[in-house]
Design a protein around this motif. Structure first.
Motif, short mmCIF file in Angstrom:
data_model
loop_
_atom_site.label_atom_id
_atom_site.label_comp_id
_atom_site.label_asym_id
_atom_site.label_seq_id
_atom_site.Cartn_x
_atom_site.Cartn_y
_atom_site.Cartn_z
N THR A 85 0.83 -1.20 0.00
CA THR A 85 0.00 0.00 0.00
C THR A 85 0.87 1.26 0.00
OG1 THR A 85 -0.18 -0.22 2.40
CG2 THR A 85 -2.02 -1.02 1.09
N ARG A 86 2.07 1.15 0.50
CA ARG A 86 3.06 2.21 0.50
C ARG A 86 2.54 3.53 1.08
NH1 ARG A 86 5.04 -1.43 -2.36
NH2 ARG A 86 6.37 -1.67 -4.09
N LEU A 87 1.83 3.43 2.19
CA LEU A 87 1.31 4.63 2.84
C LEU A 87 2.43 5.49 3.42
CD1 LEU A 87 -1.86 3.33 4.70
CD2 LEU A 87 -1.69 4.43 2.48
N LEU A 88 3.53 4.87 3.79
CA LEU A 88 4.63 5.64 4.36
C LEU A 88 5.18 6.69 3.40
CD1 LEU A 88 6.55 2.85 6.29
CD2 LEU A 88 5.25 4.76 7.25
N GLY A 89 4.95 6.53 2.13
CA GLY A 89 5.42 7.49 1.14
C GLY A 89 4.38 8.51 0.72
N ARG A 90 3.23 8.51 1.39
CA ARG A 90 2.14 9.41 0.99
C ARG A 90 1.96 10.56 1.98
NH1 ARG A 90 -2.77 5.45 -0.89
NH2 ARG A 90 -1.51 4.06 -2.19
N ARG A 91 1.82 11.73 1.44
CA ARG A 91 1.60 12.92 2.26
C ARG A 91 0.30 12.80 3.06
NH1 ARG A 91 2.00 18.73 -0.38
NH2 ARG A 91 3.99 17.78 -0.91
N ALA A 92 -0.74 12.23 2.45
CA ALA A 92 -2.03 12.10 3.13
C ALA A 92 -1.90 11.26 4.40
CB ALA A 92 -3.06 11.48 2.19
N PHE A 93 -1.07 10.22 4.36
CA PHE A 93 -0.88 9.40 5.57
C PHE A 93 -0.25 10.23 6.67
CE2 PHE A 93 2.15 7.13 8.23
CZ PHE A 93 1.27 6.34 8.96
N TRP A 94 0.79 10.98 6.35
CA TRP A 94 1.49 11.75 7.37
C TRP A 94 0.62 12.87 7.93
CZ3 TRP A 94 5.27 9.54 9.71
CH2 TRP A 94 6.01 8.57 9.04
N LEU A 105 -0.05 1.03 15.21
CA LEU A 105 -1.48 0.73 15.13
C LEU A 105 -2.17 1.53 14.03
CD1 LEU A 105 -2.36 0.52 18.93
CD2 LEU A 105 -2.39 -1.34 17.27
N VAL A 106 -1.84 2.81 13.92
CA VAL A 106 -2.44 3.65 12.88
C VAL A 106 -2.02 3.17 11.50
CG1 VAL A 106 -2.45 5.99 11.89
CG2 VAL A 106 -2.71 5.68 14.35
N LEU A 107 -0.74 2.89 11.32
CA LEU A 107 -0.25 2.43 10.02
C LEU A 107 -0.86 1.09 9.65
CD1 LEU A 107 1.53 2.78 7.53
CD2 LEU A 107 3.42 1.81 8.85
N ALA A 108 -0.95 0.17 10.60
CA ALA A 108 -1.54 -1.14 10.31
C ALA A 108 -3.01 -1.00 9.92
CB ALA A 108 -1.41 -2.07 11.53
N THR A 109 -3.75 -0.20 10.66
CA THR A 109 -5.17 -0.02 10.37
C THR A 109 -5.39 0.59 9.00
OG1 THR A 109 -5.65 0.24 12.72
CG2 THR A 109 -7.29 1.09 11.18
N LEU A 110 -4.66 1.66 8.69
CA LEU A 110 -4.85 2.33 7.40
C LEU A 110 -4.33 1.48 6.24
CD1 LEU A 110 -4.08 6.03 8.34
CD2 LEU A 110 -6.30 4.92 8.01
N SER A 111 -3.26 0.75 6.45
CA SER A 111 -2.76 -0.14 5.38
C SER A 111 -3.78 -1.22 5.05
CB SER A 111 -1.44 -0.79 5.80
OG SER A 111 -0.42 0.17 5.90
N LEU A 112 -4.36 -1.82 6.08
CA LEU A 112 -5.38 -2.85 5.85
C LEU A 112 -6.63 -2.24 5.22
CD1 LEU A 112 -4.88 -4.93 9.08
CD2 LEU A 112 -4.45 -5.70 6.74
N TRP A 113 -6.98 -1.03 5.60
CA TRP A 113 -8.14 -0.35 5.03
C TRP A 113 -7.94 -0.13 3.53
CZ3 TRP A 113 -12.76 1.34 7.08
CH2 TRP A 113 -13.50 2.22 6.29
N VAL A 114 -6.79 0.39 3.15
CA VAL A 114 -6.50 0.63 1.73
C VAL A 114 -6.45 -0.68 0.97
CG1 VAL A 114 -4.74 1.48 0.13
CG2 VAL A 114 -5.37 2.83 2.13
N TRP A 115 -5.81 -1.68 1.54
CA TRP A 115 -5.67 -2.98 0.88
C TRP A 115 -7.03 -3.63 0.65
CZ3 TRP A 115 -6.11 -8.18 2.70
CH2 TRP A 115 -5.58 -9.13 1.82
N THR A 116 -7.89 -3.62 1.66
CA THR A 116 -9.21 -4.23 1.48
C THR A 116 -10.05 -3.42 0.49
OG1 THR A 116 -10.09 -3.10 3.44
CG2 THR A 116 -9.32 -5.38 3.71
#
Length: 126
Positions: free
Chosen positions: A24-33, A82-93
């Motif tokens: 999902t590569r949320l760590l590279g997204r401005r929206a995640f941060w 916890l936040v990263l895991a939740t959002l990564s799973l949300w995007v993936w699903t």
């Protein structure tokens, strides 16, 4: 295992989940941060109250000792995981067709809007 080691392992595991497993590569997204910054503010408020009022206490031998607004840095690491895991799973699903797309929707593609107006009201036999 110390609380510090557990927190560091949690961050490493969830970062691997985001980048390598789910991709999902949320760590590279401005929206995640941006979202994480909002969550972090409220985490510091609540954690600061709980630890500042001594409702929650930590064994000094199990933590590094660095605190931010009364909260041990390890709590912030766990919160991040916890936040990263939740959002990564949300995007993936969501990519699988779960959250908004329904079955068969592909990631990155927008649904075709329905036609509106007189053309949509006419029956196909006319």
């Amino acid at each position: 295992m110390t609380y510090t080691l557990a927190a560091l392992l949690a961050v490493a595991a969830v970062a691997a989940l985001d980048l390598a497993v789910l991709r999902t590569r949320l760590l590279g997204r401005r929206a995640f941060w941006t979202a994480y910054g909002i969550v972090l503010f409220f985490q510091l408020v609540v954690n600061g109250l709980l630890t500042g009022l001594r409702i929650v206490r930590y064994d000094p031998a199990e933590i590094v000792g660095l605190r931010i607004v009364y909260a041990p840095v390890e709590d912030l690491l766990f919160g991040f995981a916890l936040v990263l895991a939740t959002l990564s799973l949300w995007v993936w699903t969501g990519r699988l067709g779960g959250a908004r797309g329904g079955p068969g929707r592909r990631a990155g593609r927008r649904p075709v809007p329905r036609r509106r107006g007189a053309a949509a009201r006419r029956s196909p036999g006319r």
